[in-house]
Motif scaffolding. Structure first.
Motif, PDB file in Angstrom:
ATOM      1  N   ASP A 244      19.168   9.164   9.392  1.00 57.88           N
ATOM      2  CA  ASP A 244      19.560   9.445   8.005  1.00 57.88           C
ATOM      3  C   ASP A 244      18.865   8.483   7.041  1.00 57.88           C
ATOM      4  N   ALA A 245      18.802   7.218   7.422  1.00 57.49           N
ATOM      5  CA  ALA A 245      18.182   6.214   6.557  1.00 57.49           C
ATOM      6  C   ALA A 245      16.696   6.487   6.369  1.00 57.49           C
ATOM      7  N   ILE A 246      16.010   6.843   7.452  1.00 58.64           N
ATOM      8  CA  ILE A 246      14.576   7.143   7.344  1.00 58.64           C
ATOM      9  C   ILE A 246      14.353   8.351   6.444  1.00 58.64           C
ATOM     10  N   GLU A 247      15.189   9.373   6.613  1.00 59.25           N
ATOM     11  CA  GLU A 247      15.076  10.561   5.769  1.00 59.25           C
ATOM     12  C   GLU A 247      15.307  10.219   4.298  1.00 59.25           C
ATOM     13  N   ASN A 248      16.327   9.421   4.023  1.00 61.13           N
ATOM     14  CA  ASN A 248      16.605   9.035   2.639  1.00 61.13           C
ATOM     15  C   ASN A 248      15.470   8.210   2.040  1.00 61.13           C
ATOM     16  N   CYS A 249      14.873   7.328   2.842  1.00 60.63           N
ATOM     17  CA  CYS A 249      13.745   6.522   2.353  1.00 60.63           C
ATOM     18  C   CYS A 249      12.544   7.411   2.032  1.00 60.63           C
ATOM     19  N   LEU A 250      12.288   8.397   2.892  1.00 64.65           N
ATOM     20  CA  LEU A 250      11.167   9.302   2.637  1.00 64.65           C
ATOM     21  C   LEU A 250      11.391  10.130   1.378  1.00 64.65           C
ATOM     22  N   ARG A 251      12.628  10.500   1.119  1.00 62.76           N
ATOM     23  CA  ARG A 251      12.933  11.254  -0.094  1.00 62.76           C
ATOM     24  C   ARG A 251      12.832  10.374  -1.345  1.00 62.76           C
ATOM     25  N   ALA A 252      13.143   9.088  -1.210  1.00 59.25           N
ATOM     26  CA  ALA A 252      13.229   8.206  -2.376  1.00 59.25           C
ATOM     27  C   ALA A 252      11.930   7.473  -2.687  1.00 59.25           C
ATOM     28  N   ILE A 253      10.926   7.600  -1.837  1.00 63.46           N
ATOM     29  CA  ILE A 253       9.722   6.778  -2.044  1.00 63.46           C
ATOM     30  C   ILE A 253       9.024   7.116  -3.361  1.00 63.46           C
ATOM     31  N   ARG A 254       9.059   8.363  -3.758  1.00 67.01           N
ATOM     32  CA  ARG A 254       8.373   8.735  -5.006  1.00 67.01           C
ATOM     33  C   ARG A 254       9.156   8.302  -6.230  1.00 67.01           C
ATOM     34  N   ASN A 255      10.410   7.903  -6.043  1.00 62.38           N
ATOM     35  CA  ASN A 255      11.227   7.401  -7.157  1.00 62.38           C
ATOM     36  C   ASN A 255      11.086   5.891  -7.339  1.00 62.38           C
ATOM     37  N   TYR A 256      10.332   5.248  -6.462  1.00 65.38           N
ATOM     38  CA  TYR A 256      10.167   3.794  -6.537  1.00 65.38           C
ATOM     39  C   TYR A 256       9.447   3.443  -7.834  1.00 65.38           C
ATOM     40  N   ASN A 257      10.035   2.545  -8.602  1.00 64.11           N
ATOM     41  CA  ASN A 257       9.477   2.142  -9.887  1.00 64.11           C
ATOM     42  C   ASN A 257       8.512   0.990  -9.647  1.00 64.11           C
ATOM     43  N   ILE A 258       7.220   1.267  -9.830  1.00 63.88           N
ATOM     44  CA  ILE A 258       6.209   0.238  -9.572  1.00 63.88           C
ATOM     45  C   ILE A 258       6.163  -0.808 -10.678  1.00 63.88           C
ATOM     46  N   GLU A 259       6.820  -0.529 -11.786  1.00 59.47           N
ATOM     47  CA  GLU A 259       6.827  -1.478 -12.901  1.00 59.47           C
ATOM     48  C   GLU A 259       8.127  -2.274 -12.976  1.00 59.47           C
ATOM     49  N   ALA A 260       8.996  -2.104 -12.005  1.00 61.89           N
ATOM     50  CA  ALA A 260      10.277  -2.824 -12.008  1.00 61.89           C
ATOM     51  C   ALA A 260      10.025  -4.317 -11.832  1.00 61.89           C
TER      52      ALA A 260
ATOM     53  N   THR B 277      10.995  -8.031 -10.715  1.00 61.79           N
ATOM     54  CA  THR B 277      11.828  -8.774  -9.777  1.00 61.79           C
ATOM     55  C   THR B 277      11.814 -10.238 -10.210  1.00 61.79           C
ATOM     56  N   ARG B 278      12.586 -11.039  -9.535  1.00 63.88           N
ATOM     57  CA  ARG B 278      12.622 -12.465  -9.899  1.00 63.88           C
ATOM     58  C   ARG B 278      11.271 -13.133  -9.688  1.00 63.88           C
ATOM     59  N   THR B 279      10.557 -12.705  -8.667  1.00 64.60           N
ATOM     60  CA  THR B 279       9.260 -13.319  -8.379  1.00 64.60           C
ATOM     61  C   THR B 279       8.136 -12.709  -9.194  1.00 64.60           C
ATOM     62  N   GLY B 280       8.391 -11.540  -9.795  1.00 62.08           N
ATOM     63  CA  GLY B 280       7.344 -10.870 -10.551  1.00 62.08           C
ATOM     64  C   GLY B 280       6.493  -9.962  -9.685  1.00 62.08           C
ATOM     65  N   LYS B 281       6.733  -9.984  -8.382  1.00 60.66           N
ATOM     66  CA  LYS B 281       5.975  -9.141  -7.458  1.00 60.66           C
ATOM     67  C   LYS B 281       6.856  -7.964  -7.039  1.00 60.66           C
ATOM     68  N   PRO B 282       6.236  -6.843  -6.656  1.00 60.08           N
ATOM     69  CA  PRO B 282       7.055  -5.719  -6.192  1.00 60.08           C
ATOM     70  C   PRO B 282       7.775  -6.075  -4.887  1.00 60.08           C
ATOM     71  N   ASN B 283       8.989  -5.602  -4.764  1.00 55.36           N
ATOM     72  CA  ASN B 283       9.780  -5.889  -3.565  1.00 55.36           C
ATOM     73  C   ASN B 283      10.311  -4.580  -2.995  1.00 55.36           C
ATOM     74  N   ALA B 284       9.443  -3.828  -2.357  1.00 55.93           N
ATOM     75  CA  ALA B 284       9.822  -2.540  -1.788  1.00 55.93           C
ATOM     76  C   ALA B 284      10.773  -2.720  -0.615  1.00 55.93           C
ATOM     77  N   PHE B 285      10.652  -3.836   0.083  1.00 54.46           N
ATOM     78  CA  PHE B 285      11.522  -4.088   1.230  1.00 54.46           C
ATOM     79  C   PHE B 285      12.991  -4.092   0.806  1.00 54.46           C
ATOM     80  N   ALA B 286      13.311  -4.773  -0.285  1.00 54.75           N
ATOM     81  CA  ALA B 286      14.697  -4.836  -0.767  1.00 54.75           C
ATOM     82  C   ALA B 286      15.171  -3.465  -1.240  1.00 54.75           C
ATOM     83  N   TYR B 287      14.292  -2.733  -1.922  1.00 54.02           N
ATOM     84  CA  TYR B 287      14.637  -1.409  -2.436  1.00 54.02           C
ATOM     85  C   TYR B 287      15.013  -0.471  -1.281  1.00 54.02           C
ATOM     86  N   PHE B 288      14.196  -0.428  -0.263  1.00 52.11           N
ATOM     87  CA  PHE B 288      14.447   0.492   0.844  1.00 52.11           C
ATOM     88  C   PHE B 288      15.538  -0.017   1.794  1.00 52.11           C
ATOM     89  N   THR B 289      15.768  -1.308   1.798  1.00 54.69           N
ATOM     90  CA  THR B 289      16.901  -1.828   2.574  1.00 54.69           C
ATOM     91  C   THR B 289      18.214  -1.368   1.941  1.00 54.69           C
TER      92      THR B 289
END
Length: 196
Positions: free
Chosen positions: A71-87, A89-101
């Motif tokens: 279920d988690a893998i399916e949800n991640c595959l559905r949500a990947i295109r919704n990932y905001n590349i301009e969001a 973070t505290r470090t200023g770098k993209p953190n896709a790991f936290a988003y998908f976790t």
């Protein structure tokens, strides 16, 4: 040298891969071309995130852990295109790991809720239909056998609700308490044991 675990994913590389994929998807949407397939590295990253999270103490004991991971893998595959590349973070770098976790975590919670609801449905169905189905199976039985069957079923249900296993000895002890005692008839006949 530090050994990498089996479910390890490098956050920096993974975030860069997700960033470039989402950027490519956004460009394809603007151009009206076909959106590319998720690369194997990203899909493997989703699997590693889900497997790693499923081994946490709060999720590892579930018997349907594999369904949670899928279920988690399916949800991640559905949500990947919704990932905001301009969001930001505290470090200023993209953190896709936290988003998908987070997506994985909530997928696990949804699966647990579904499974609990299914278990409640099964339990309520069992409680409401089990005894009546067995007793009505033999409409020609007399009142005492219906009583014995009903008492045995109620004892089994009580034991199941208490999560105790009924051993053979306990079952026969229960049946001896439920069954009516046999009467010993006194006869007026003479006893022949003296002559044998």
């Amino acid at each position: 040298m530090k050994r990498k675990s089996e479910n390890y994913i490098n956050n920096k590389e993974f975030s860069e891969a997700v960033f470039s994929y989402v950027k490519e998807c956004n460009e394809c949407k603007e151009n009206g071309t076909k959106v590319p397939v998720v690369p194997n590295y990203i899909a493997l990253g989703f699997k590693q995130i889900a497997e790693g999270l499923s081994h946490r103490p709060n999720f590892i004991s579930y018997s349907y852990r594999d369904e949670m991971v899928m279920d988690a893998i399916e949800n991640c595959l559905r949500a990947i295109r919704n990932y905001n590349i301009e969001a930001a973070t505290r470090t200023g770098k993209p953190n896709a790991f936290a988003y998908f976790t987070q997506i994985t975590y909530y997928a696990f919670l949804r699966r647990i809720a579904k499974e609990k609801k299914q278990q409640e449905i099964k339990d309520s169905y069992f409680e409401s239909s089990f005894a009546s189905d067995l007793i009505e199976a033999a409409p020609d039985q007399d009142a005492s056998s219906a009583y014995v069957a009903y008492a045995a079923i109620e004892t089994a249900k009580r034991r199941m609700n208490e999560n105790d296993e009924l051993t053979d000895e306990e079952y026969f002890d229960t049946m001896e308490n439920i069954l009516p005692k046999k009467r010993i008839r006194k006869t007026n006949d003479s006893d022949v044991t003296d002559f044998l």
